[in-house]
Motif scaffolding. Structure first.
Motif, PDB file in Angstrom:
ATOM      1  N   PHE A 114      10.504  15.400 -29.023  1.00 53.77           N
ATOM      2  CA  PHE A 114      11.799  15.912 -29.450  1.00 53.77           C
ATOM      3  C   PHE A 114      12.286  15.167 -30.697  1.00 53.77           C
ATOM      4  O   PHE A 114      12.780  15.780 -31.653  1.00 53.77           O
ATOM      5  CB  PHE A 114      12.814  15.761 -28.312  1.00 53.77           C
ATOM      6  CG  PHE A 114      14.241  15.992 -28.725  1.00 53.77           C
ATOM      7  CD1 PHE A 114      14.706  17.275 -28.944  1.00 53.77           C
ATOM      8  CD2 PHE A 114      15.108  14.924 -28.906  1.00 53.77           C
ATOM      9  CE1 PHE A 114      16.019  17.496 -29.337  1.00 53.77           C
ATOM     10  CE2 PHE A 114      16.416  15.131 -29.287  1.00 53.77           C
ATOM     11  CZ  PHE A 114      16.874  16.417 -29.509  1.00 53.77           C
ATOM     12  N   GLN A 131      14.588   8.368 -26.055  1.00 55.81           N
ATOM     13  CA  GLN A 131      14.555   9.806 -25.805  1.00 55.81           C
ATOM     14  C   GLN A 131      13.125  10.288 -25.964  1.00 55.81           C
ATOM     15  O   GLN A 131      12.235   9.525 -26.334  1.00 55.81           O
ATOM     16  CB  GLN A 131      15.497  10.550 -26.740  1.00 55.81           C
ATOM     17  CG  GLN A 131      15.232  10.395 -28.229  1.00 55.81           C
ATOM     18  CD  GLN A 131      16.364  10.975 -29.073  1.00 55.81           C
ATOM     19  OE1 GLN A 131      17.510  10.581 -28.971  1.00 55.81           O
ATOM     20  NE2 GLN A 131      16.031  11.935 -29.915  1.00 55.81           N
ATOM     21  N   LEU A 191      22.390  14.787 -29.783  1.00 55.06           N
ATOM     22  CA  LEU A 191      20.934  14.864 -29.912  1.00 55.06           C
ATOM     23  C   LEU A 191      20.317  13.561 -30.393  1.00 55.06           C
ATOM     24  O   LEU A 191      19.090  13.421 -30.390  1.00 55.06           O
ATOM     25  CB  LEU A 191      20.559  15.989 -30.879  1.00 55.06           C
ATOM     26  CG  LEU A 191      21.045  17.399 -30.519  1.00 55.06           C
ATOM     27  CD1 LEU A 191      20.535  18.413 -31.530  1.00 55.06           C
ATOM     28  CD2 LEU A 191      20.610  17.783 -29.111  1.00 55.06           C
ATOM     29  N   LYS A 217      17.272  19.664 -26.654  1.00 58.76           N
ATOM     30  CA  LYS A 217      17.063  18.343 -26.090  1.00 58.76           C
ATOM     31  C   LYS A 217      16.526  18.452 -24.667  1.00 58.76           C
ATOM     32  O   LYS A 217      17.151  19.081 -23.811  1.00 58.76           O
ATOM     33  CB  LYS A 217      18.377  17.560 -26.091  1.00 58.76           C
ATOM     34  CG  LYS A 217      18.241  16.101 -25.688  1.00 58.76           C
ATOM     35  CD  LYS A 217      19.576  15.391 -25.818  1.00 58.76           C
ATOM     36  CE  LYS A 217      19.446  13.920 -25.468  1.00 58.76           C
ATOM     37  NZ  LYS A 217      20.740  13.219 -25.630  1.00 58.76           N
TER      38      LYS A 217
END
Length: 447
Positions: A331, A327, A17, A353
């Motif tokens: 999130f 990313q 993650l 994710k």
């Protein structure tokens, strides 16, 4: 709390993650410290707890400390007019305090370099000043009229440090901050300008939505500015580790290095005439909560990197996150929020994710028909601009920077790394644009 954090980050590691390092401490005790993922993809090299990251805008509180030390030694004052050092600057009545508080009204330098710079050359801070003097872009507002986050202001602070001390920004920060505090893995680092290689360096990777893999940002069209802006410092470019940032936190808490009255001023919010989007001191975003007490923090973002430095002053808690693989922003915020909830014994969830969108290339003629100004139907006085840069479609929402729109179909687009999608539709020869940011949909009509 230790066991909860250990369990949480075990799941983070097992489910991949996060690609980065983290440190959480309270009352002089480290509760959790860890490294997850890769520092370099090819050849594969793993991160460790002393991996060095680009701090991006987490550099700003450290630049502010550099200024505070000059005030403490009575070489400057917060209310000095910057015209003393930059008499040719076409913007008047700006003080060091205004720069620190983001209340100067100085125009952002990014568009200047986009429009007027030879992209084969790497810019430095003096080039920012020279372009401001040469092209004189319109000032955003008069001093202290309001607050608007200003990278330009912190570049100017670095230039002031150089003018006052006769040292480069890098030399001054090393001499006055990094060496005295034993921050041996921290420096002002301009990799592409100096071609210096740092040992244990965490390279920042973006996600190429066309090749559908992680790549360095230098050759991806949306992020090539990392090369020609590499020599600009003060607003960013400080590189460090979780351990060194923890050392800085400890020294700032003991009141021996920087006088208490100056620290108090650093943690006092600016008071612009028309308020601001957030509360800001000298290089710190300021928050206060009935249960958590006072918190001073900063976050940072640069292609491939996201950083977060959060210090709860009343609870003596520090959270440090350094990430080097792109990313989804929302999130990432959920991960940080979950850790905060663990620390304060509140319920938390481990977020799922999200996957990356895959982009397709559309013919330029298909993109050109969307170019223009769009009036928000919910707010008729606000407009959205859709423009072209070579063969790339760009979106500029009110009060935001210009971002590239990537196509997932002929009329569906997304913003890379953000939970934002855009949909174009035609009705009775009119073109409409709908923006979905995950919290609701706004619709605009092409005018």
């Amino acid at each position: 709390m230790k066991e909860k954090l250990k369990s949480f980050f075990k799941e983070v590691e097992e489910n991949q993650l996060m690609n980065g390092t983290v440190l959480i401490a309270k009352d002089n005790t480290i509760l959790f410290k860890g490294a997850f993922g890769e520092a370099e993809i090819q050849p594969k090299r793993l991160l460790n707890e002393t991996s060095i990251f680009n701090l991006a805008s987490v550099s700003k509180p450290i630049t502010a400390i550099g200024i505070i030390l000059l005030v403490q030694s009575k070489q400057i004052s917060f209310d000095d007019d910057i015209g003393h050092w930059f008499p040719q600057l076409p913007y008047k009545n700006i003080t060091i305090r205004h720069l620190l508080h983001h209340t100067s009204g100085l125009p952002d330098f990014l568009d200047l370099f986009k429009n007027h710079w030879d992209k084969r050359k790497i810019a430095v801070n003096q080039d920012v000043l020279d372009l401001l003097i040469q092209y004189q872009p319109e000032r955003l507002f008069e001093s202290n009229e309001r607050m608007e986050y200003s990278n330009t202001g912190y570049v100017m602070l670095a230039l002031i440090i150089e003018k006052v001390t006769g040292l480069s920004f890098s030399e001054y920060m090393k001499k006055e901050i990094f060496q005295p505090l034993n921050m041996h893995h921290t420096e002002v680092y301009t990799q592409r300008l100096t071609e210096e290689q740092l040992e244990n360096y965490a390279y920042g990777y973006i996600f190429d939505v066309y090749q559908y893999k992680y790549v360095l940002p230098d050759h991806f069209p949306e992020t090539t500015f990392v090369t020609y802006l590499d020599g600009i410092v003060g607003d960013g470019a400080i590189h460090s580790t979780i351990n060194d940032l923890y050392l800085l936190d400890r020294v700032l808490r003991n009141g021996e290095w920087i006088h208490d009255d100056l620290l108090k001023e650093a943690y006092t919010p600016a008071k612009p005439k028309n308020g601001g989007p957030f509360t800001y001191g000298f290089g710190w975003i300021l928050e206060e909560d009935a249960d958590k007490g006072r918190c001073v923090l900063h976050s940072g973002g640069w292609p491939g990197y996201a950083t977060h430095y959060r210090r709860y002053l009343d609870q003596d808690i520090v959270m440090i996150f350094l990430r080097n693989k792109e990313q989804d922003f929302e999130f990432e915020q959920l991960i940080i929020k979950a850790v905060e909830n663990i620390i304060f014994d509140a319920p938390y969830e481990i977020p799922k994710k999200p996957t990356f969108n895959k982009a397709i290339k559309l013919p330029i003629d298909d993109l050109k028909k969307y170019v223009g100004m769009y009036e928000l139907m919910e707010h008729p006085n606000a407009t959205i601009e859709v423009s072209m840069e070579e063969d790339r479609l760009m979106l500029q929402l009110p009060s935001t920077m210009k971002l590239e729109m990537h196509a997932s179909s002929k009329n569906e687009f997304f913003l890379r790394g953000l939970s934002v999608s855009a949909h174009f539709s035609e009705k009775e020869l009119e073109i409409y644009l709908s923006i979905d940011n995950g919290n609701g949909i706004q619709t605009a009509k092409k005018i």
